[in-house]
Scaffold this active site. Structure first.
Site, mmCIF file in Angstrom:
data_model
loop_
_atom_site.group_PDB
_atom_site.id
_atom_site.type_symbol
_atom_site.label_atom_id
_atom_site.label_comp_id
_atom_site.label_asym_id
_atom_site.label_seq_id
_atom_site.Cartn_x
_atom_site.Cartn_y
_atom_site.Cartn_z
ATOM 1 N N HIS A 37 0.861 -1.188 0.000
ATOM 2 C CA HIS A 37 0.000 0.000 0.000
ATOM 3 C C HIS A 37 0.895 1.235 0.000
ATOM 4 O O HIS A 37 2.131 1.107 -0.040
ATOM 5 C CB HIS A 37 -0.939 -0.021 1.210
ATOM 6 C CG HIS A 37 -0.239 -0.251 2.515
ATOM 7 N ND1 HIS A 37 0.636 0.658 3.072
ATOM 8 C CD2 HIS A 37 -0.252 -1.307 3.374
ATOM 9 C CE1 HIS A 37 1.104 0.194 4.213
ATOM 10 N NE2 HIS A 37 0.594 -1.018 4.420
ATOM 11 N N HIS A 40 4.079 1.386 2.028
ATOM 12 C CA HIS A 40 5.259 0.782 1.391
ATOM 13 C C HIS A 40 5.762 1.702 0.272
ATOM 14 O O HIS A 40 6.961 1.805 0.036
ATOM 15 C CB HIS A 40 4.915 -0.591 0.800
ATOM 16 C CG HIS A 40 4.424 -1.580 1.809
ATOM 17 N ND1 HIS A 40 3.107 -1.973 1.884
ATOM 18 C CD2 HIS A 40 5.079 -2.240 2.789
ATOM 19 C CE1 HIS A 40 2.980 -2.848 2.866
ATOM 20 N NE2 HIS A 40 4.151 -3.026 3.431
ATOM 21 N N SER A 188 -2.162 0.075 6.797
ATOM 22 C CA SER A 188 -1.662 -1.222 7.240
ATOM 23 C C SER A 188 -2.278 -2.287 6.344
ATOM 24 O O SER A 188 -3.445 -2.162 5.939
ATOM 25 C CB SER A 188 -2.107 -1.468 8.690
ATOM 26 O OG SER A 188 -2.016 -2.844 9.005
ATOM 27 N N SER A 189 -1.494 -3.322 6.061
ATOM 28 C CA SER A 189 -2.040 -4.401 5.228
ATOM 29 C C SER A 189 -3.270 -5.000 5.887
ATOM 30 O O SER A 189 -4.200 -5.457 5.216
ATOM 31 C CB SER A 189 -0.978 -5.488 5.042
ATOM 32 O OG SER A 189 0.184 -4.904 4.501
#
Ligand code: PAF
Length: 283
Positions: A37, A40, A188-189
């Site tokens: 996302h 990153h 956050s993932s």
């Protein structure tokens, strides 16, 4: 964008880096567990500014998940991740199998020590031993000059910095600020696991941290955050604490320290979310 090479073999990864280094090129490394996302994206962007070559790894590390944790259900989307990386100036996307990272199956594990047993480590025993073990292994394979980590995972960042320092490693750890959604929730993932209702409730986390910024002392900050979180149905506190940014030791609630990092973990439905804020108090 650029000619991205996808590598799955550790030996090939090390060979590529050795070739770059023999040409005098520097290497920045962004280790991830995928489900990429914009958080990153910020790490990758900074990596491209810092070094001649950029390696991104995607490896969902089994060692850092405890029994009953979300290893099996951890979000994985290889196609979307590849497309994400292709859109930026990354040279190699390293996607090793478990056997490539842990070839003997019984590698020596790194102990994260006492700091690794607090907070995230207390809720997730062995988690940081697993994180440091894989980070050390990936560093050995990639031999980067720079490695980039997000400030959202403050305890992980602290422990990686401590490991690199204590080993006298030449790798420079580069911390990158948390990227947030427009309403303030840290990217956050795991956010993809939230239902629409849970996602709306999770907004209380950045709101509580914003409120903490306006308080005069650590005890007032902790009280404000706990009160906001408690008052939100469906949000369950795991911990809310103040730590010394230099040692990660918990500060006494009555501490008159001029600086603290307020850290928190909550459950929203079945999803565990963490966040933190560096606070400065008037003296
Ligand atoms: O922060 C993460 O995504 C992981 O903990 C890391 C650093 C890639 C190690 O598996």
């Amino acid at each position: 964008m650029s000619g991205l090479t996808i590598v799955t073999s550790s030996a090939q990864m090390s060979d590529i880096v050795a070739r770059w280094k023999s040409q005098g090129e520097s290497v920045a490394f962004v280790p991830t567990m995928g489900s990429l996302h914009e958080g990153h994206g910020a790490l990758i962007q900074r990596a491209t500014e810092l070094a001649d070559r950029v390696v991104v790894s995607i490896f969902v590390n089994p060692l850092q998940f405890g029994k009953g944790e979300d290893f099996d259900s951890y979000p994985r989307d290889r196609e979307a991740d590849e497309a994400f990386v292709r859109n930026s100036a990354v040279d190699v996307l390293f996607m090793p199998s478990v056997d490539e990272v842990y070839p003997s199956g019984q590698e020596t594990t790194v102990s994260a020590g006492p700091v690794g047993e607090r907070f995230e480590g207390a809720s997730r025993p062995g988690h940081f031993d697993g994180v440091l073990t894989v980070v050390k292994r990936l560093f050995a394979i990639v031999s980067p000059d720079f490695a980039l980590f997000g400030r959202k995972d403050a305890q992980q960042l602290f422990l990686v910095e401590s490991m690199v320092r204590s080993e006298g490693s030449p790798i420079t750890i580069v911390p990158i600020d948390t990227v947030r959604a427009p309403d303030g929730l840290a990217l956050s993932s795991r956010n993809t696991n939230l239902s629409a209702d849970e996602r709306a409730r999770a907004r209380v986390i950045p709101e509580a941290l914003n409120e903490a910024e306006a308080t005069p002392t650590l005890s007032a900050a902790l009280a404000a955050v706990r009160q906001r979180l408690h008052a939100t149905p469906g949000v369950v506190i795991d911990y809310v604490a103040g730590v010394d940014p230099d040692t990660y030791r918990e500060l006494d609630e009555g501490s008159l320290a001029s600086e603290a990092t307020l850290i928190l973990a909550v459950r929203v439905g079945n999803t565990r979310l963490i966040d933190n804020r560096r606070l400065h108090f008037p003296q």
